[in-house]
Write an enzyme that holds these catalytic residues in place. Structure first.
Site, short mmCIF file in Angstrom:
data_model
loop_
_atom_site.label_atom_id
_atom_site.label_comp_id
_atom_site.label_asym_id
_atom_site.label_seq_id
_atom_site.Cartn_x
_atom_site.Cartn_y
_atom_site.Cartn_z
N GLU A 178 0.83 -1.22 0.00
CA GLU A 178 0.00 0.00 0.00
C GLU A 178 0.85 1.26 0.00
OE1 GLU A 178 -2.89 -0.57 3.18
OE2 GLU A 178 -4.16 -1.71 1.85
N GLU A 370 -5.65 -8.43 -1.08
CA GLU A 370 -6.34 -8.23 0.20
C GLU A 370 -7.80 -7.91 -0.04
OE1 GLU A 370 -4.76 -5.59 3.18
OE2 GLU A 370 -2.71 -6.02 2.57
C1 BG6 Z 1 -4.53 -3.14 4.70
C2 BG6 Z 1 -3.17 -3.53 5.19
O1 BG6 Z 1 -4.63 -1.78 4.69
O2 BG6 Z 1 -5.64 -3.48 5.47
C3 BG6 Z 1 -3.14 -4.66 6.20
O3 BG6 Z 1 -2.31 -3.83 4.13
C4 BG6 Z 1 -4.30 -4.47 7.16
O4 BG6 Z 1 -1.90 -4.67 6.82
C5 BG6 Z 1 -5.59 -4.56 6.37
O5 BG6 Z 1 -4.29 -5.34 8.23
C6 BG6 Z 1 -6.85 -4.51 7.20
O6 BG6 Z 1 -6.82 -3.40 8.01
P1 BG6 Z 1 -7.05 -3.51 9.58
O7 BG6 Z 1 -6.80 -2.17 10.07
O8 BG6 Z 1 -8.43 -3.98 9.77
O9 BG6 Z 1 -6.04 -4.49 10.06
#
Ligand code: BG6
Length: 473
Positions: A178, A370
């Site tokens: 990111e 993701e």
């Molecule tokens: C993304 C990141 O922004 O979102 C991850 O690359 C992160 O590292 C994921 O864990 C989910 O976000 P969060 O804040 O719910 O863990």
């Protein structure tokens, strides 16, 4: 006739990041990372990024889910689900504890040898992020982190070491997780702390420039070491909508997207667009470039676009819209969507729109690395976790992903749902914000046995992979 759906070789799997799951923060030669100085927080209490380790504070990365010691058991569970790939990251500080050493830490290298071998044993392809929201904290203290061009050399030494070491084990790489988050939260992806009175945008985009150069050089170097490497960028893709058809709202939404495309344009097309240059001018940002920089960017474009997709955001020209929460980003509330318990607006159809926008613009393979639902799970009296809400979220997103491939012809090479095993939340540092198919017995206060158990979604996802996305019910 050939199937119009997911290709045979589609990379189904899940994703984690080293700092959010490994723990073992200070053993076998590992140094302190920027993630190790992040305290636990919550939706209402922001995480603190302390100056070094402060005694008495709760730092969730220090133990996390202890993946470092339990990776064999965990990888076996992923294999049971039929994973084709597993996205993880290398913790830079296991390899170079302070970041500026010349000689790597053999114990750290060995750990990833073992982890990748374990994946390969089951036919699981490792997909590796080189720097996922962590880097040596010593580089922040000693050099001011990515604001300093010296970081490019340190990063290159790190890349050379891991590319050479794992050249026969890892094919898919991503240079920075990111990368565009630097403009929203400069410490998390780039270790940037501001000094009083400085032009913060100048610092951010200069640091981003250094990361662009490092990424482009890494692509070039990686290909020299193994021409079969596939090296991608990784962006947070915040698909935006205009609140109304008022052209002013449309303009607000476009401008919001411009700030994301600035990053992909440099990494995919290999240059700063005129629009990016105008943005710099308006904001008194003067990117210091060296003579070869334009060529470096041009020669180091990526093979694929890795991205995260969780939600969409709505932009408006009004000043009074009710705000929504989001993955580092906000916007106003979308009345057509429901939100997760953490306020992220759930939008499966937005996923198809995002896939199309990215593919139409760049015409290179995409990799969704993701996607998922952060939710609080309840263990019932029989020790079971019925996470129908997670299944529903994933099912709806996968359906739209399928449409993007089948109907729109988007070239998507894989899908790794986020946090396939419960881990520490990046934004809040909580444990209770869970994404996994595998439950980990640990709470926000660090209590629990760390025992792993399968949630209902475990068998569901297994079926999805087994049928190559045909059975989603
Ligand atoms: C993304 C990141 O922004 O979102 C991850 O690359 C992160 O590292 C994921 O864990 C989910 O976000 P969060 O804040 O719910 O863990």
């Amino acid at each position: 006739m050939k199937s119009l759906g997911f290709k045979e070789e589609f990379l189904w799997g899940g994703a984690v990041a080293a700092n959010q799951c490994e723990g073992a923060w200070n053993i076998n030669g590992k140094g302190v990372s920027t993630a190790d100085v992040a305290t636990a927080g919550s939706l209402s209490k922001q995480r603190e990024y302390t100056d070094g380790i402060v005694e008495g504070k709760n730092y969730p990365s220090h133990e996390a889910i202890d993946f470092y010691h339990r990776y064999k058991e965990d990888v076996a569970l992923l294999a049971e689900m039929g994973f084709k790939c597993f996205r993880t990251s290398i913790n830079w500080t296991r390899i170079f504890p302070n970041g500026d050493e010349e000689i790597p830490n053999e114990d750290g290298l060995k750990f990833y040898d073992n982890l990748f071998d374990e994946c390969l044993k089951y036919g699981i392809e490792p997909v590796v992020t080189i720097s996922h929201y962590e880097m040596p904290y010593a580089l922040v203290e000693k050099y001011g982190s990515w604001r300093n061009r010296k970081l490019v050399d340190f990063y290159m030494n790190y890349c050379k070491t891991i590319f050479k070491r794992y050249k026969d084990k890892v094919k898919y790489w991503m240079t920075f997780n990111e990368i565009n988050v630097i403009s929203i939260h400069p410490f998390i992806p780039a270790g940037i702390k501001f000094k009083e009175g400085e032009n913060e945008k100048q610092v951010c985009y200069q640091a981003a420039h250094h990361q662009f150069i490092a990424s482009a050089l890494a692509v070039k170097l990686g290909k020299d070491i193994n021409p079969d490497f596939k090296i991608g960028c990784m962006i947070l893709f915040p698909q935006s909508y205009a609140e109304t058809c008022n052209p002013k709202d449309v303009q607000a939404s476009n401008e919001f997207m411009d700030n994301t495309y600035l990053f992909t344009d440099v990494q995919v097309r290999g240059y700063y667009t005129n629009k990016a240059k105008k943005f710099f001018e308006r904001n008194n940002i003067n990117i210091k470039m060296e003579d070869d920089d334009e060529k470096i960017l041009k020669d180091g474009t990526v093979d694929f676009i890795g991205f995260s997709y969780y939600m969409t955001v709505v932009q408006t020209s009004r000043n009074d819209g009710e705000k929504s929460l989001g993955n580092m980003l906000g916007g106003v509330k979308n009345p057509y969507l429901q939100a997760s318990d953490w306020g992220w607006q759930i939008d499966p159809e937005g996923f198809r729109i995002a896939l199309n926008n990215l593919y139409d613009r760049y015409q290179i393979p995409l990799f969704c690395v993701e996607n998922g639902l952060g939710a609080e799970d309840v263990v019932d009296d029989d020790g079971f976790i019925n996470d129908d809400y997670r299944i529903e979220y994933l099912r709806r997103h996968i359906k739209e992903m399928k449409k993007a491939i089948e109907i729109d012809g988007v070239d998507l090479i894989g899908y790794t749902s986020w946090g396939c095993i419960d881990l520490i939340s990046a934004s809040t540092g909580e444990m209770k914000k869970r994404y996994g198919f595998i439950y980990v017995d640990k709470d926000n206060y660090g209590d629990g046995t760390l025992k792993r158990s399968k949630k209902k979604s475990f068998d569901w996802y297994k079926k999805v992979i087994e049928t190559n996305g045909e059975v989603l019910e």
